[in-house]
Write a protein that holds these residues in place. Sequence first.
Motif, PDB file in Angstrom:
ATOM      1  N   GLY A  38      15.331  64.807  37.998  1.00 30.91           N
ATOM      2  CA  GLY A  38      13.935  64.507  38.492  1.00 30.91           C
ATOM      3  C   GLY A  38      13.014  63.775  37.946  1.00 30.91           C
ATOM      4  N   GLU A  39      11.862  63.378  38.662  1.00 27.04           N
ATOM      5  CA  GLU A  39      10.976  62.376  37.927  1.00 27.04           C
ATOM      6  C   GLU A  39      10.448  63.048  36.659  1.00 27.04           C
ATOM      7  OE1 GLU A  39       6.691  61.572  37.432  1.00 27.04           O
ATOM      8  OE2 GLU A  39       7.239  63.388  38.423  1.00 27.04           O
ATOM      9  N   TRP A  40      10.174  64.132  36.522  1.00 25.84           N
ATOM     10  CA  TRP A  40       9.591  64.730  35.114  1.00 25.84           C
ATOM     11  C   TRP A  40      10.413  64.289  33.867  1.00 25.84           C
ATOM     12  CZ3 TRP A  40      11.802  67.715  31.657  1.00 25.84           C
ATOM     13  CH2 TRP A  40      12.911  68.425  32.019  1.00 25.84           C
ATOM     14  N   ALA A  41      11.638  64.436  34.197  1.00 20.04           N
ATOM     15  CA  ALA A  41      12.784  64.066  33.074  1.00 20.04           C
ATOM     16  C   ALA A  41      12.530  62.618  32.738  1.00 20.04           C
ATOM     17  CB  ALA A  41      14.263  64.630  33.392  1.00 20.04           C
ATOM     18  N   GLY A  42      12.457  61.978  34.045  1.00 15.95           N
ATOM     19  CA  GLY A  42      12.528  60.452  33.638  1.00 15.95           C
ATOM     20  C   GLY A  42      11.184  59.894  33.096  1.00 15.95           C
ATOM     21  N   ARG A  43       9.973  60.724  33.168  1.00 17.18           N
ATOM     22  CA  ARG A  43       8.845  60.159  32.363  1.00 17.18           C
ATOM     23  C   ARG A  43       9.091  60.417  30.814  1.00 17.18           C
ATOM     24  NH1 ARG A  43       5.873  63.879  35.758  1.00 17.18           N
ATOM     25  NH2 ARG A  43       4.891  64.844  33.823  1.00 17.18           N
ATOM     26  N   VAL A  44       9.830  61.358  30.300  1.00 18.24           N
ATOM     27  CA  VAL A  44      10.106  61.699  29.081  1.00 18.24           C
ATOM     28  C   VAL A  44      11.134  60.350  28.542  1.00 18.24           C
ATOM     29  CG1 VAL A  44      11.152  62.769  27.362  1.00 18.24           C
ATOM     30  CG2 VAL A  44      10.004  64.071  28.995  1.00 18.24           C
ATOM     31  N   THR A  45      12.330  60.160  29.306  1.00 16.19           N
ATOM     32  CA  THR A  45      13.199  59.058  28.836  1.00 16.19           C
ATOM     33  C   THR A  45      12.822  57.685  29.361  1.00 16.19           C
ATOM     34  OG1 THR A  45      14.414  59.146  30.836  1.00 16.19           O
ATOM     35  CG2 THR A  45      14.994  60.905  29.184  1.00 16.19           C
ATOM     36  N   GLY A  46      11.943  57.507  30.212  1.00 23.18           N
ATOM     37  CA  GLY A  46      11.590  56.133  30.575  1.00 23.18           C
ATOM     38  C   GLY A  46      12.628  55.637  31.498  1.00 23.18           C
ATOM     39  N   LEU A  47      13.616  56.318  32.336  1.00 22.90           N
ATOM     40  CA  LEU A  47      14.511  55.990  33.083  1.00 22.90           C
ATOM     41  C   LEU A  47      14.193  56.302  34.598  1.00 22.90           C
ATOM     42  CD1 LEU A  47      17.853  57.291  31.450  1.00 22.90           C
ATOM     43  CD2 LEU A  47      16.967  55.054  31.207  1.00 22.90           C
ATOM     44  N   GLY A  48      12.882  56.900  34.902  1.00 23.95           N
ATOM     45  CA  GLY A  48      12.615  57.033  36.193  1.00 23.95           C
ATOM     46  C   GLY A  48      13.578  58.257  36.679  1.00 23.95           C
ATOM     47  N   ASP A  49      13.725  58.330  38.120  1.00 23.01           N
ATOM     48  CA  ASP A  49      14.422  59.525  38.696  1.00 23.01           C
ATOM     49  C   ASP A  49      15.877  59.349  38.124  1.00 23.01           C
ATOM     50  OD1 ASP A  49      14.926  61.725  40.327  1.00 23.01           O
ATOM     51  OD2 ASP A  49      15.631  60.411  42.032  1.00 23.01           O
ATOM     52  N   GLN A  50      16.080  60.620  37.379  1.00 29.33           N
ATOM     53  CA  GLN A  50      17.417  60.800  36.579  1.00 29.33           C
ATOM     54  C   GLN A  50      18.049  62.090  37.207  1.00 29.33           C
ATOM     55  OE1 GLN A  50      16.116  60.447  32.676  1.00 29.33           O
ATOM     56  NE2 GLN A  50      16.513  62.615  32.159  1.00 29.33           N
ATOM     57  N   HIS A  51      19.431  62.115  36.918  1.00 26.40           N
ATOM     58  CA  HIS A  51      20.142  63.276  37.195  1.00 26.40           C
ATOM     59  C   HIS A  51      21.197  63.323  36.168  1.00 26.40           C
ATOM     60  CE1 HIS A  51      22.911  65.759  39.908  1.00 26.40           C
ATOM     61  NE2 HIS A  51      22.599  66.571  38.954  1.00 26.40           N
ATOM     62  N   VAL A  52      21.328  64.318  35.210  1.00 25.63           N
ATOM     63  CA  VAL A  52      22.042  64.361  33.978  1.00 25.63           C
ATOM     64  C   VAL A  52      22.607  65.775  33.759  1.00 25.63           C
ATOM     65  CG1 VAL A  52      22.196  63.925  31.388  1.00 25.63           C
ATOM     66  CG2 VAL A  52      20.366  62.757  32.850  1.00 25.63           C
ATOM     67  N   GLU A  53      24.019  65.737  33.499  1.00 26.55           N
ATOM     68  CA  GLU A  53      24.520  67.156  33.132  1.00 26.55           C
ATOM     69  C   GLU A  53      24.355  67.068  31.627  1.00 26.55           C
ATOM     70  OE1 GLU A  53      28.625  66.527  34.547  1.00 26.55           O
ATOM     71  OE2 GLU A  53      28.008  67.759  36.367  1.00 26.55           O
ATOM     72  N   ILE A  54      23.929  68.253  30.898  1.00 24.52           N
ATOM     73  CA  ILE A  54      23.956  68.410  29.487  1.00 24.52           C
ATOM     74  C   ILE A  54      24.559  69.752  29.017  1.00 24.52           C
ATOM     75  CG2 ILE A  54      22.015  68.728  27.755  1.00 24.52           C
ATOM     76  CD1 ILE A  54      20.296  67.231  29.333  1.00 24.52           C
ATOM     77  N   LYS A  73      22.913  59.633  37.448  1.00 22.35           N
ATOM     78  CA  LYS A  73      21.982  58.678  37.707  1.00 22.35           C
ATOM     79  C   LYS A  73      20.621  58.481  36.741  1.00 22.35           C
ATOM     80  CE  LYS A  73      18.571  59.369  41.403  1.00 22.35           C
ATOM     81  NZ  LYS A  73      18.026  59.849  42.583  1.00 22.35           N
ATOM     82  N   PRO A  74      20.294  57.539  36.453  1.00 22.27           N
ATOM     83  CA  PRO A  74      20.976  56.229  36.808  1.00 22.27           C
ATOM     84  C   PRO A  74      22.118  55.629  36.295  1.00 22.27           C
ATOM     85  CG  PRO A  74      19.090  55.827  35.122  1.00 22.27           C
ATOM     86  CD  PRO A  74      19.415  57.320  35.642  1.00 22.27           C
ATOM     87  N   PRO A  75      22.995  54.822  36.534  1.00 18.23           N
ATOM     88  CA  PRO A  75      24.289  54.334  35.990  1.00 18.23           C
ATOM     89  C   PRO A  75      23.904  53.858  34.504  1.00 18.23           C
ATOM     90  CG  PRO A  75      23.458  52.806  37.608  1.00 18.23           C
ATOM     91  CD  PRO A  75      22.573  53.892  37.518  1.00 18.23           C
ATOM     92  N   ILE A  76      25.187  54.277  33.825  1.00 17.70           N
ATOM     93  CA  ILE A  76      25.112  53.413  32.289  1.00 17.70           C
ATOM     94  C   ILE A  76      24.784  52.293  32.295  1.00 17.70           C
ATOM     95  CG2 ILE A  76      26.481  53.425  30.279  1.00 17.70           C
ATOM     96  CD1 ILE A  76      25.764  56.373  31.054  1.00 17.70           C
ATOM     97  N   VAL A  77      24.220  51.763  31.208  1.00 15.63           N
ATOM     98  CA  VAL A  77      23.935  50.044  31.292  1.00 15.63           C
ATOM     99  C   VAL A  77      24.445  49.501  29.829  1.00 15.63           C
ATOM    100  CG1 VAL A  77      21.593  50.330  32.468  1.00 15.63           C
ATOM    101  CG2 VAL A  77      21.658  50.647  29.769  1.00 15.63           C
ATOM    102  N   ALA A  78      24.885  50.356  29.006  1.00 11.17           N
ATOM    103  CA  ALA A  78      25.606  49.658  27.767  1.00 11.17           C
ATOM    104  C   ALA A  78      26.582  50.671  27.197  1.00 11.17           C
ATOM    105  CB  ALA A  78      24.614  49.365  26.805  1.00 11.17           C
ATOM    106  N   ASP A  79      27.602  50.159  26.396  1.00 12.50           N
ATOM    107  CA  ASP A  79      28.569  50.842  25.862  1.00 12.50           C
ATOM    108  C   ASP A  79      28.804  50.515  24.410  1.00 12.50           C
ATOM    109  OD1 ASP A  79      31.000  52.445  25.301  1.00 12.50           O
ATOM    110  OD2 ASP A  79      31.701  51.773  27.129  1.00 12.50           O
ATOM    111  N   HIS A  80      28.408  51.403  23.486  1.00 10.73           N
ATOM    112  CA  HIS A  80      28.458  51.234  21.980  1.00 10.73           C
ATOM    113  C   HIS A  80      29.554  51.840  21.241  1.00 10.73           C
ATOM    114  CE1 HIS A  80      24.594  49.219  22.363  1.00 10.73           C
ATOM    115  NE2 HIS A  80      24.243  50.193  22.890  1.00 10.73           N
ATOM    116  N   ARG A  81      30.596  52.483  22.021  1.00 10.93           N
ATOM    117  CA  ARG A  81      31.581  53.379  21.694  1.00 10.93           C
ATOM    118  C   ARG A  81      32.364  52.700  20.595  1.00 10.93           C
ATOM    119  NH1 ARG A  81      33.233  56.359  26.855  1.00 10.93           N
ATOM    120  NH2 ARG A  81      32.988  54.047  27.436  1.00 10.93           N
TER     121      ARG A  81
END
Length: 145
Positions: A38-54, A73-81
Motif C-alpha cells: 500500500g501507499e503508506w509503506a511506499g511513503r516510508v521506502t520512497g517506492l510509492g505503491d508497493q507489495h512485499v512479502e516479508i 511490486k514494484p519490480p526489482i531494479v538492481a542486483d548486487h548479489r
Amino acid sequence: MVVKRMDNVGIVVDDLGRTIDFFRELGLELEGQGTVEGEWAGRVTGLGDQHVEIAMMRTPDGHNRLEISRFLKPPIVADHRNSPVNALGYLRVMFTVDDIDETLERLRTHGAQLVGEVVQYQDAYRLCYIRGPEGLLIGLAQELS
C-alpha cells in the motif's frame, strides 16, 4: 541522543521460502511472516505503491533480526548479489557459529558455496565467507577462546 539498538538488517530475495530454510538451518528462528503493501509503506521506502512479502528471522540470542523481503511490486531494479566483498554498499552479514566446519557441511545441503577458504586469525577466530541462496554473501566466524 544515541541509538538504542540495531533493529534488523534487510535482505531482498527472489525465493523467500528457500532463503528462510537456509537461515533456519543456520540457526535463526522465524519470528513472523506477512505482507506489507500500500501507499503508506511506499511513503516510508520512497517506492510509492508497493507489495512485499516479508519474513523476520531472529538470532538464537534474541538480540538481532534479519528481515528478508520479496518485492512483488514494484519490480526489482538492481542486483548486487554477485558483487565482491570490496564493492560499495551493504554486502554481507556475519554470524558467529559454534563449529564452522559442521555449519559449512549443513549449509552445503542448502546450496552454500565457500568463497575462498576457511582461515584462522591468530588464536582468536576461524573465518570464512560463503555464498548462500541466490548468491547472498554471508560471513561465518568461530571464536577460538
